[in-house]
Design a protein around this motif. Structure first.
Motif, PDB file in Angstrom:
ATOM      1  N   LEU A 143       0.947  -1.286   0.019  1.00 64.56           N
ATOM      2  CA  LEU A 143       0.088  -0.038  -0.058  1.00 64.56           C
ATOM      3  C   LEU A 143       0.776   1.300  -0.025  1.00 64.56           C
ATOM      4  O   LEU A 143       0.768   2.179  -0.862  1.00 64.56           O
ATOM      5  N   TRP A 144       1.970   1.338   0.941  1.00 65.35           N
ATOM      6  CA  TRP A 144       2.651   2.396   1.060  1.00 65.35           C
ATOM      7  C   TRP A 144       3.488   2.745  -0.125  1.00 65.35           C
ATOM      8  O   TRP A 144       3.887   3.923  -0.583  1.00 65.35           O
ATOM      9  N   ILE A 145       3.957   1.826  -0.639  1.00 64.95           N
ATOM     10  CA  ILE A 145       4.952   1.597  -1.790  1.00 64.95           C
ATOM     11  C   ILE A 145       4.085   2.186  -2.893  1.00 64.95           C
ATOM     12  O   ILE A 145       4.750   3.023  -3.731  1.00 64.95           O
ATOM     13  N   LEU A 146       2.893   1.940  -2.941  1.00 57.80           N
ATOM     14  CA  LEU A 146       1.987   2.372  -4.232  1.00 57.80           C
ATOM     15  C   LEU A 146       1.706   3.510  -4.144  1.00 57.80           C
ATOM     16  O   LEU A 146       1.043   4.090  -5.090  1.00 57.80           O
ATOM     17  N   ILE A 147       1.637   3.875  -2.971  1.00 54.26           N
ATOM     18  CA  ILE A 147       1.303   5.313  -2.663  1.00 54.26           C
ATOM     19  C   ILE A 147       2.363   6.180  -3.206  1.00 54.26           C
ATOM     20  O   ILE A 147       2.023   7.331  -3.774  1.00 54.26           O
ATOM     21  N   ALA A 148       3.515   5.900  -3.071  1.00 60.69           N
ATOM     22  CA  ALA A 148       4.433   6.711  -3.488  1.00 60.69           C
ATOM     23  C   ALA A 148       4.609   6.483  -4.910  1.00 60.69           C
ATOM     24  O   ALA A 148       4.960   7.514  -5.543  1.00 60.69           O
ATOM     25  N   PHE A 172      -1.410  16.578   2.637  1.00 64.20           N
ATOM     26  CA  PHE A 172      -0.742  15.149   2.684  1.00 64.20           C
ATOM     27  C   PHE A 172      -1.908  14.110   2.455  1.00 64.20           C
ATOM     28  O   PHE A 172      -1.817  13.013   1.869  1.00 64.20           O
ATOM     29  N   ALA A 173      -3.347  14.566   2.786  1.00 61.11           N
ATOM     30  CA  ALA A 173      -4.469  13.635   2.466  1.00 61.11           C
ATOM     31  C   ALA A 173      -4.552  13.382   1.104  1.00 61.11           C
ATOM     32  O   ALA A 173      -4.923  12.156   0.856  1.00 61.11           O
ATOM     33  N   ALA A 174      -4.329  14.174   0.229  1.00 61.13           N
ATOM     34  CA  ALA A 174      -4.634  14.286  -1.203  1.00 61.13           C
ATOM     35  C   ALA A 174      -3.557  13.302  -1.624  1.00 61.13           C
ATOM     36  O   ALA A 174      -3.849  12.422  -2.461  1.00 61.13           O
ATOM     37  N   VAL A 175      -2.242  13.169  -1.131  1.00 64.83           N
ATOM     38  CA  VAL A 175      -1.175  12.344  -1.383  1.00 64.83           C
ATOM     39  C   VAL A 175      -1.581  10.848  -1.123  1.00 64.83           C
ATOM     40  O   VAL A 175      -1.771   9.798  -1.642  1.00 64.83           O
ATOM     41  N   LEU A 176      -2.227  10.687   0.146  1.00 65.96           N
ATOM     42  CA  LEU A 176      -2.742   9.353   0.488  1.00 65.96           C
ATOM     43  C   LEU A 176      -3.907   8.856  -0.096  1.00 65.96           C
ATOM     44  O   LEU A 176      -3.787   7.539  -0.638  1.00 65.96           O
ATOM     45  N   PHE A 177      -4.550   9.666  -0.642  1.00 67.70           N
ATOM     46  CA  PHE A 177      -6.163   9.225  -1.192  1.00 67.70           C
ATOM     47  C   PHE A 177      -6.081   9.415  -2.821  1.00 67.70           C
ATOM     48  O   PHE A 177      -7.027   9.666  -3.392  1.00 67.70           O
ATOM     49  N   ASN A 178      -4.820   9.555  -3.337  1.00 65.74           N
ATOM     50  CA  ASN A 178      -4.580   9.795  -4.691  1.00 65.74           C
ATOM     51  C   ASN A 178      -5.346   8.852  -5.394  1.00 65.74           C
ATOM     52  O   ASN A 178      -5.332   7.460  -5.356  1.00 65.74           O
ATOM     53  N   PRO A 179      -6.106   9.014  -6.610  1.00 64.98           N
ATOM     54  CA  PRO A 179      -7.043   8.088  -7.120  1.00 64.98           C
ATOM     55  C   PRO A 179      -6.120   7.166  -7.979  1.00 64.98           C
ATOM     56  O   PRO A 179      -6.210   5.663  -8.040  1.00 64.98           O
ATOM     57  N   ILE A 180      -5.074   7.473  -8.632  1.00 69.91           N
ATOM     58  CA  ILE A 180      -4.108   6.549  -9.212  1.00 69.91           C
ATOM     59  C   ILE A 180      -3.524   5.508  -8.211  1.00 69.91           C
ATOM     60  O   ILE A 180      -3.451   4.377  -8.447  1.00 69.91           O
ATOM     61  N   ALA A 181      -3.101   5.989  -7.056  1.00 69.64           N
ATOM     62  CA  ALA A 181      -2.666   4.956  -6.024  1.00 69.64           C
ATOM     63  C   ALA A 181      -3.583   3.852  -5.553  1.00 69.64           C
ATOM     64  O   ALA A 181      -2.981   2.769  -5.575  1.00 69.64           O
ATOM     65  N   GLN A 182      -4.685   4.384  -5.298  1.00 67.36           N
ATOM     66  CA  GLN A 182      -5.662   3.529  -5.110  1.00 67.36           C
ATOM     67  C   GLN A 182      -6.147   2.458  -6.248  1.00 67.36           C
ATOM     68  O   GLN A 182      -6.032   1.252  -5.767  1.00 67.36           O
ATOM     69  N   ALA A 183      -6.169   2.923  -7.233  1.00 67.14           N
ATOM     70  CA  ALA A 183      -6.286   1.817  -8.415  1.00 67.14           C
ATOM     71  C   ALA A 183      -5.154   1.043  -8.533  1.00 67.14           C
ATOM     72  O   ALA A 183      -5.563  -0.217  -8.892  1.00 67.14           O
ATOM     73  N   LYS A 184      -3.849   1.434  -8.445  1.00 70.47           N
ATOM     74  CA  LYS A 184      -2.727   0.763  -8.477  1.00 70.47           C
ATOM     75  C   LYS A 184      -2.736  -0.268  -7.350  1.00 70.47           C
ATOM     76  O   LYS A 184      -2.215  -1.584  -7.740  1.00 70.47           O
ATOM     77  N   PHE A 185      -3.056   0.185  -6.193  1.00 70.22           N
ATOM     78  CA  PHE A 185      -2.971  -0.928  -5.016  1.00 70.22           C
ATOM     79  C   PHE A 185      -3.923  -1.876  -5.445  1.00 70.22           C
ATOM     80  O   PHE A 185      -3.300  -3.062  -5.269  1.00 70.22           O
ATOM     81  N   VAL A 186      -5.295  -1.636  -5.410  1.00 70.23           N
ATOM     82  CA  VAL A 186      -5.911  -2.843  -5.560  1.00 70.23           C
ATOM     83  C   VAL A 186      -5.771  -3.670  -6.810  1.00 70.23           C
ATOM     84  O   VAL A 186      -5.731  -4.926  -6.575  1.00 70.23           O
ATOM     85  N   HIS A 187      -5.366  -3.147  -7.830  1.00 75.79           N
ATOM     86  CA  HIS A 187      -5.268  -3.830  -9.014  1.00 75.79           C
ATOM     87  C   HIS A 187      -3.811  -4.670  -8.986  1.00 75.79           C
ATOM     88  O   HIS A 187      -3.819  -5.988  -9.033  1.00 75.79           O
TER      89      HIS A 187
END
Length: 524
Positions: A143-148, A172-187
């Motif tokens: 999760l955290w690596i894909l947020i980065a 920082f909340a926008a960094v955490l809840f970045n839509p690209i990061a969310q999609a990459k994590f679950v995928h």
């Protein structure tokens, strides 16, 4: 900057990252499969499930060690090979990686030893909790690596500060809840679950073909079939969500994946097959399904999918705007109180990174001509043939995995294990396919972002350290030799553990190798 140094730095990081990701997805998927298997043991109190869990945990452990070793090397490269990247965006990019180490890596590293050595020291439920914490830590690391990584793809929640000449966090909340990061994590996590399921399914099938450990193999196959079917369906659904996220945040990557040279009338069609011609900027022999791309990318019948030609024209506008921001930054360096320069910077600051693209061919972007700006705008287009075919091979394997697990699920539910030698052979042959798909997925994700290290913010050629080609060749050759040796050790350990099988003691309750009776029932 020497272009050879840039290319070698990219090559070294790509080799390290792709090698590291041979181990990560198996760790992600096996960790939760161990939780499922051990939960069945706790609920049923059948010793066979303890044996099953310990066997797959052994393979998990071998894979886990090498994944950690390669991951540490990869992170160090941000300081050794990409020092300006670390200086320029370290305030944002470094935070998720630090949290990953403190929250996730320490969690899994602490409990993984307890998981392996605590079988006779903890209660059954206590050990299950420990196994779950290992799985949680492993997936939190992702999760955290894909947020980065997601921030590299879609750098929101940060802004350039002309006083420090660096990017700094604004939200920082926008960094955490970045839509690209969310999609990459679950995928990405779902893809890891698929890979682990194929791994378990294939090895179980190998045992059934050899007539060894049939009760362990059948139960493992049942878990893998159910977990894999759910995961493979999730990969396709979440991949669709990733495509939707690209429409808003990475239009050029989506256009390159689809070889969409021009904007089509909505809704755009999905190209199944074609031969992208980068010189003529057309896709020859295209076989297209009408409307599908528009529906996937915009969730509507009227939303447009931008083509590369139109996006390049938009890039020209942004480069021109970025030159104004670059000029304002130079003036603010001389006089921080220059109000007119400050106003110009605030108006054009979001395009500053595009002006930096000109530094590949000139020292001062303010001297660029319209022709140079137009030529540089085409540099924002990644390798279309590579993106086009890598994505399609990955997608084809994804749908093949759904068919594989659906077949396995039907066979398991109908208790047809003993009559499916053809399927066992197919499952063994399928073991490498998820690895190929996952590696291609990373190629699409990372090369599709080029020429950017941080999309729209920092070009890749400006992000590298000032190294020599000689030093880079030495480290590339050294890493290749070291990791090649470790890969041989890993494979030999894995094969040795598989050959030995699930039982660690001389009182093996399984029959001698031989044909499996077709009427043998499937125990629960």
């Amino acid at each position: 900057m020497d272009s050879g140094v840039i290319d070698l730095s990219r090559l070294q990081f790509a080799l390290t990252a792709l090698y590291h990701f041979l181990f990560v997805p198996l760790t992600l998927g096996l960790s939760f499969m161990l939780v499922i298997m051990e939960a069945i043991y706790v609920m049923t109190d059948r010793p066979i499930w303890r044996t099953i869990t310990r066997f797959w945990a052994k393979l998990f452990g071998i894979n886990f060690v090498l994944g950690v070793a390669t991951g540490l090397t990869m992170e160090f490269q941000f300081g050794t090979n990409w020092s300006y990247f670390s200086h320029y965006v370290g305030d944002i990019f470094g935070a998720p990686l630090a949290i990953e180490g403190l929250m996730a890596f320490f969690l899994e590293a602490t409990f993984v030893g307890v998981m392996f050595f605590g079988w006779d020291r903890l209660s059954k439920l206590g050990h299950l909790v420990v196994t779950f914490l290992v799985a949680l830590g492993t997936n939190l690391s992702a999760l955290w690596i894909l947020i980065a990584n997601g921030w590299m793809q879609n750098p929101i929640g940060a802004a350039f500060n002309p006083e420090t000449m660096r990017m700094e966090v604004t939200d920082f909340a926008a960094v955490l809840f970045n839509p690209i990061a969310q999609a990459k994590f679950v995928h990405t996590v779902s893809a890891g679950y698929v890979l682990a399921s194929v791994f378990v399914l294939g090895i179980s099938s190998f045992y059934l073909l050899r007539g060894r450990f049939p009760e362990v193999a059948r139960r493992s196959m049942t878990v893998a079939a159910a977990f894999g079917l759910a995961s493979s369906l999730s990969v396709v659904v979440l991949g669709d969500e990733s495509g939707y996220a690209l429409t808003d945040n990475q239009k050029m990557k989506l256009a390159a994946i689809e070889a969409a040279w021009h904007t089509e009338k909505a809704p755009a069609g999905l190209t199944l097959f074609g031969l992208p011609d980068t010189e003529a900027k057309v896709t020859r022999y295209a076989v297209e399904i009408p409307w599908v791309l528009g529906l996937i990318s915009t969730r509507s019948l009227h939303g447009e999918v931008a083509g590369m030609s139109e996006l390049v024209r938009r890039a020209e506008e942004r480069i021109t705007s970025g030159v104004v921001a670059y000029d304002a930054v130079q003036k603010l360096k001389l006089d921080p109180k220059d109000t007119s320069a400050r106003a110009a910077f605030e108006q054009h600051k979001h395009d500053l990174g595009y002006a930096l693209l000109l530094k590949r061919t000139m020292a001062d972007p303010r001297q660029a001509t319209k022709q140079q700006i137009a030529a540089t705008a085409w540099d924002t287009v990644p390798s279309v043939p590579l993106m086009f075919w890598a994505f399609r091979v990955m997608a084809f394997i994804g749908f093949a995995m759904i068919a594989l697990f659906a077949t396995a699920f039907v066979l398991c539910s109908m208790r047809k294990h003993g009559q499916a030698r053809w399927f066992w052979k197919l499952a063994v042959l399928a073991i490498p396919l998820p690895w190929i798909a996952i590696e291609l997925g990373w190629v699409v994700a990372e090369l599709g972002r080029q020429p950017w290290a941080i999309d729209g913010v920092l070009p890749t050629f400006l992000a590298a350290s000032s190294l020599s080609r000689t030093s880079l060749w030495i480290t590339i050759i050294g890493f290749t030799a070291l990791y090649g040796t470790l890969a041989v050790i890993e494979v030999r350990l894995m094969l040795a553990a598989i050959r030995k099988g699930p039982y660690e003691h001389s009182d093996d309750p399984q029959p001698a190798p031989g044909p499996v009776p077709a009427s043998s029932p499937v125990a629960g």
